[in-house]
Design a protein around this motif. Structure first.
Motif, PDB file in Angstrom:
ATOM      1  N   ASN A  74       3.427 -10.385  -0.733  1.00 14.65           N
ATOM      2  CA  ASN A  74       2.487  -9.747   0.195  1.00 14.65           C
ATOM      3  C   ASN A  74       2.041  -8.397  -0.338  1.00 14.65           C
ATOM      4  O   ASN A  74       2.863  -7.598  -0.792  1.00 14.65           O
ATOM      5  CB  ASN A  74       3.142  -9.561   1.562  1.00 14.65           C
ATOM      6  N   THR A  75       0.748  -8.180  -0.279  1.00 11.62           N
ATOM      7  CA  THR A  75       0.196  -6.901  -0.714  1.00 11.62           C
ATOM      8  C   THR A  75      -0.714  -6.335   0.376  1.00 11.62           C
ATOM      9  O   THR A  75      -1.301  -7.081   1.167  1.00 11.62           O
ATOM     10  CB  THR A  75      -0.606  -7.045  -2.015  1.00 11.62           C
ATOM     11  N   TYR A  76      -0.825  -5.029   0.382  1.00  9.86           N
ATOM     12  CA  TYR A  76      -1.606  -4.330   1.400  1.00  9.86           C
ATOM     13  C   TYR A  76      -2.355  -3.187   0.719  1.00  9.86           C
ATOM     14  O   TYR A  76      -1.831  -2.551  -0.190  1.00  9.86           O
ATOM     15  CB  TYR A  76      -0.686  -3.775   2.488  1.00  9.86           C
ATOM     16  N   TYR A  77      -3.578  -2.934   1.199  1.00  9.86           N
ATOM     17  CA  TYR A  77      -4.414  -1.921   0.554  1.00  9.86           C
ATOM     18  C   TYR A  77      -5.119  -1.048   1.593  1.00  9.86           C
ATOM     19  O   TYR A  77      -5.476  -1.517   2.686  1.00  9.86           O
ATOM     20  CB  TYR A  77      -5.479  -2.592  -0.313  1.00  9.86           C
ATOM     21  N   ALA A  78      -5.333   0.188   1.207  1.00 10.07           N
ATOM     22  CA  ALA A  78      -6.215   1.034   1.994  1.00 10.07           C
ATOM     23  C   ALA A  78      -7.636   0.495   1.871  1.00 10.07           C
ATOM     24  O   ALA A  78      -8.013  -0.068   0.835  1.00 10.07           O
ATOM     25  CB  ALA A  78      -6.158   2.470   1.483  1.00 10.07           C
ATOM     26  N   ASP A  79      -8.421   0.652   2.918  1.00 12.31           N
ATOM     27  CA  ASP A  79      -9.791   0.131   2.910  1.00 12.31           C
ATOM     28  C   ASP A  79     -10.599   0.702   1.744  1.00 12.31           C
ATOM     29  O   ASP A  79     -11.454   0.017   1.177  1.00 12.31           O
ATOM     30  CB  ASP A  79     -10.486   0.461   4.223  1.00 12.31           C
ATOM     31  N   SER A  80     -10.313   1.941   1.383  1.00 10.35           N
ATOM     32  CA  SER A  80     -11.095   2.613   0.356  1.00 10.35           C
ATOM     33  C   SER A  80     -10.896   2.029  -1.039  1.00 10.35           C
ATOM     34  O   SER A  80     -11.709   2.280  -1.938  1.00 10.35           O
ATOM     35  CB  SER A  80     -10.758   4.104   0.331  1.00 10.35           C
TER      36      SER A  80
END
Length: 127
Positions: A57-63
């Motif tokens: 699982n990976t997660y990112y800031a919208d930017s």
């Protein structure tokens, strides 16, 4: 205890790419979710990306979505941040952090949730 050392920062032109690495020493990384944060001069430390213990699982800031990719190699005890299509607003000191978690898939996007930090690597994107 785990010690983290970032590398791979530097000066790049707009549109360029860099790959940051975070090498861990000490204990295995299997029990840690890993995150990247960044801090520009005079600003708060902000979440960039995180990856779960297994890497599933990976997660990112919208930017940075669509431009940055976080990955990890637990056998090598290393976490990576591939940064493409860099923009001047990406200029900051980038920090790697480790967060002890008990369940795979759990990550924290707040810097307060992390237990160990590297010393940072400077990324500068010129016009």
């Amino acid at each position: 205890q785990v010690q983290l050392v970032e590398s791979g920062g530097g000066l790049v032109q707009t549109g360029g790419s860099l790959r940051l690495s975070c090498a861990a020493s000490g204990r295995t990384l299997h029990n840690y979710a890993m995150g990247w944060f960044r801090q520009a001069p005079g600003k708060e430390r902000n979440f960039v990306a995180a990856v779960s213990r297994s890497g599933a699982n990976t997660y990112y800031a919208d930017s940075v979505k669509g431009r940055f990719t976080i990955s990890r190699d637990n056998a090598q005890k290393t976490v990576y941040l591939q940064m493409n299509n860099l923009k001047p607003e990406d200029t900051a000191v980038y920090y790697c952090a480790a967060d002890i978690v008990y369940y795979d898939g759990t990550v924290d996007i707040s810097p307060d949730g992390y237990d160990y930090w590297g010393q940072g690597t400077q990324v500068t994107v010129s016009l």
